[in-house]
Design an enzyme around this catalytic site. Structure first.
Site, short mmCIF file in Angstrom:
data_model
loop_
_atom_site.label_atom_id
_atom_site.label_comp_id
_atom_site.label_asym_id
_atom_site.label_seq_id
_atom_site.Cartn_x
_atom_site.Cartn_y
_atom_site.Cartn_z
N ALA A 25 -0.82 1.14 -10.17
CA ALA A 25 -1.02 0.13 -11.22
C ALA A 25 -2.10 0.61 -12.18
CB ALA A 25 -1.41 -1.20 -10.58
N CYS A 108 0.81 -3.65 -0.73
CA CYS A 108 -0.39 -4.06 -1.47
C CYS A 108 -1.41 -4.71 -0.53
CB CYS A 108 0.00 -5.02 -2.59
SG CYS A 108 -1.42 -5.49 -3.58
C1 FMN Z 1 -5.32 2.79 -8.74
C2 FMN Z 1 -4.24 2.64 -7.70
C3 FMN Z 1 -3.18 1.78 -7.94
C4 FMN Z 1 -2.15 1.66 -7.01
N1 FMN Z 1 -1.08 0.86 -7.29
C5 FMN Z 1 -0.02 0.84 -6.44
C6 FMN Z 1 1.16 0.12 -6.75
O1 FMN Z 1 1.29 -0.51 -7.79
N2 FMN Z 1 2.18 0.14 -5.85
C7 FMN Z 1 2.07 0.82 -4.65
O2 FMN Z 1 3.03 0.81 -3.86
N3 FMN Z 1 0.97 1.50 -4.34
C8 FMN Z 1 -0.06 1.54 -5.20
N4 FMN Z 1 -1.17 2.28 -4.88
C9 FMN Z 1 -1.20 3.02 -3.63
C10 FMN Z 1 -0.66 4.44 -3.83
O3 FMN Z 1 0.67 4.41 -4.30
C11 FMN Z 1 -0.74 5.25 -2.52
O4 FMN Z 1 0.08 4.63 -1.56
C12 FMN Z 1 -2.15 5.32 -1.96
O5 FMN Z 1 -3.08 5.63 -2.97
C13 FMN Z 1 -2.23 6.38 -0.85
O6 FMN Z 1 -1.82 7.64 -1.31
P1 FMN Z 1 -2.89 8.76 -1.78
O7 FMN Z 1 -3.79 9.06 -0.59
O8 FMN Z 1 -2.03 9.93 -2.18
O9 FMN Z 1 -3.67 8.18 -2.89
C14 FMN Z 1 -2.21 2.39 -5.79
C15 FMN Z 1 -3.30 3.23 -5.55
C16 FMN Z 1 -4.30 3.38 -6.48
C17 FMN Z 1 -5.43 4.32 -6.19
#
Ligand code: FMN
Length: 379
Positions: A25, A108
């Site tokens: 987001a 979420c």
């Molecule tokens: C700023 C931000 C916004 C996010 N918004 C969403 C979202 O809208 N939908 C979702 O499924 N996950 C959202 N996530 C989670 C990420 O998609 C992901 O699952 C999470 O960051 C873990 O993966 P990573 O370690 O690669 O960051 C968001 C994460 C961050 C940091």
């Protein structure tokens, strides 16, 4: 060791490399998706939108459904807690927006969402989860559009949901499940549990996409090797580093590439990012949106506080150009940053806020969970 996947198949959709940009987001708008797609192949998912917002014609929701002209595979993440709304929203996405992929968000961790039973709290209600998935799949199937789901391991360590969610997804005709290896209680803290990803791979036949703590391309390969995942979902690791998609594409093609841009290269990427944001949103809003990315791009570089502050207030492309010109283009990439976490981490929650009595019934078929049409918090 099994061979590395070289592509990803989600129902009728084939993605040339098994890499997905995580929906984030406020980040993964059309400009950012294009910026990342310019670096490497993969699937680039739009920011989350709400089913109710879309069905009720909410302007903010519709405004988020913007695609770059080069975006041939339109992929959207949908949030929803009401099967009928989710079905209708999926139909609108397919019929009016020509999407090629719909992902459903069940991860979420934001208290105002879990308090109502939404997001990462919802998979506890297995029956309701099945109803939502079935409605989405039924609406998207006539358009041959695959539906996937993204979830966490559970509410907390005592209330894990991911294995049941995987089974339900498979039974509902969902094309793949992405698992972020953290509970809702963990939010973004601690380490992602890759063993849970492996356990889900063993539990279901549909493709499992592994998510959590991929900071470098080598982490993605390690995750796939350790878990047997069909592909990876990369979130925070690409903040201020869109070129990680170049490294990821190379890694899944069997090459080891670690792009180490100089500060001059990073400045060029910042300029490109800002330019794309301005093209899609207009200069004022585009520059405002760009500001949040500045500290990620400059992480570990020597640029001083005054420069960072000025970039964080930038309000036009010409001002951005003047500031970027002051950076030392030859400064090498700060290799100490390689493999280091970036973006939000925070601390675990002592208690996940849930509706009264939520955990007493693990089915919840037909139960009503309030959905805010303007929910934008995401992941
Ligand atoms: C700023 C931000 C916004 C996010 N918004 C969403 C979202 O809208 N939908 C979702 O499924 N996950 C959202 N996530 C989670 C990420 O998609 C992901 O699952 C999470 O960051 C873990 O993966 P990573 O370690 O690669 O960051 C968001 C994460 C961050 C940091």
């Amino acid at each position: 060791m099994p061979a590395l996947p070289t592509s990803l198949t989600l129902g009728s959709l084939r993605v040339d490399t098994p890499v997905v940009l995580a929906p984030m987001a406020g980040i993964t708008n059309a400009a950012y998706r294009r910026l990342c797609a310019e670096q490497g192949a993969g699937l680039y998912v739009c920011e989350m939108i709400t089913s109710r917002g879309l069905v009720e014609g909410d302007q903010h929701t519709r405004d988020m459904l913007v695609f770059d002209e080069l975006e041939t595979t339109r992929s959207v993440q949908l949030y929803g807690t009401d099967p009928a709304y989710v079905g209708k929203a999926a139909e609108i996405l397919c019929a009016e927006y020509g999407v090629a992929h719909i992902d459903l968000n069940f991860g979420c961790p934001v208290p105002k969402v879990t308090r109502k039973g939404g997001g990462g709290a919802l998979p506890w209600k297995r029956g309701l989860l099945a109803e939502i998935l079935e409605h989405a799949v039924a609406a998207a199937t006539p358009y041959d559009v695959p539906v996937t789901m993204k979830t966490r391991t559970g509410i907390d360590d005592d209330h894990l949901t991911y294995l049941d969610a995987g089974r339900i997804a498979q039974e509902s005709g969902v094309a793949a499940i992405a698992l972020h290896g953290r509970t809702v209680a963990q939010a973004y803290s601690g380490a992602a549990d890759w063993d849970a990803i492996a356990a889900l791979v063993a539990h279901v036949e549909i493709p499992v996409l592994g998510n959590g703590d991929i900071w470098e391309a080598a982490d993605a390969i390690r995750m796939v090797e350790q878990t047997g995942a069909a592909g990876v979902v990369v979130g925070r690791g690409c903040l201020g580093r869109p070129w990680i998609f170049r490294d990821l594409a190379a890694a899944f093609a069997g090459e080891q590439v670690a792009t180490l841009p100089t500060l001059g290269d990073v400045a060029a990427m910042m300029r490109r990012h800002a330019e794309l944001l301005c093209r899609h949103m207009g200069e004022e809003r585009g520059c405002k949106e760009f500001r949040k990315h500045v500290s990620w791009y400059l992480k570990g570089f020597a640029a001083g506080g005054e420069m960072r502050r000025s970039l964080g207030l930038v309000d036009s492309l010409s001002a951005l150009d003047r500031l970027l010109a002051e950076l030392d283009p030859d400064e090498p990439f700060p290799i100490a940053e390689l493999g280091a976490p970036r973006g939000r981490q925070g601390s675990p929650r002592e208690r996940v806020v849930l509706p009264e009595g939520w955990l007493d019934d693990a089915d919840g078929s037909g139960c009503h969970v309030h959905e805010d049409a303007s929910e934008t918090s995401g992941g």
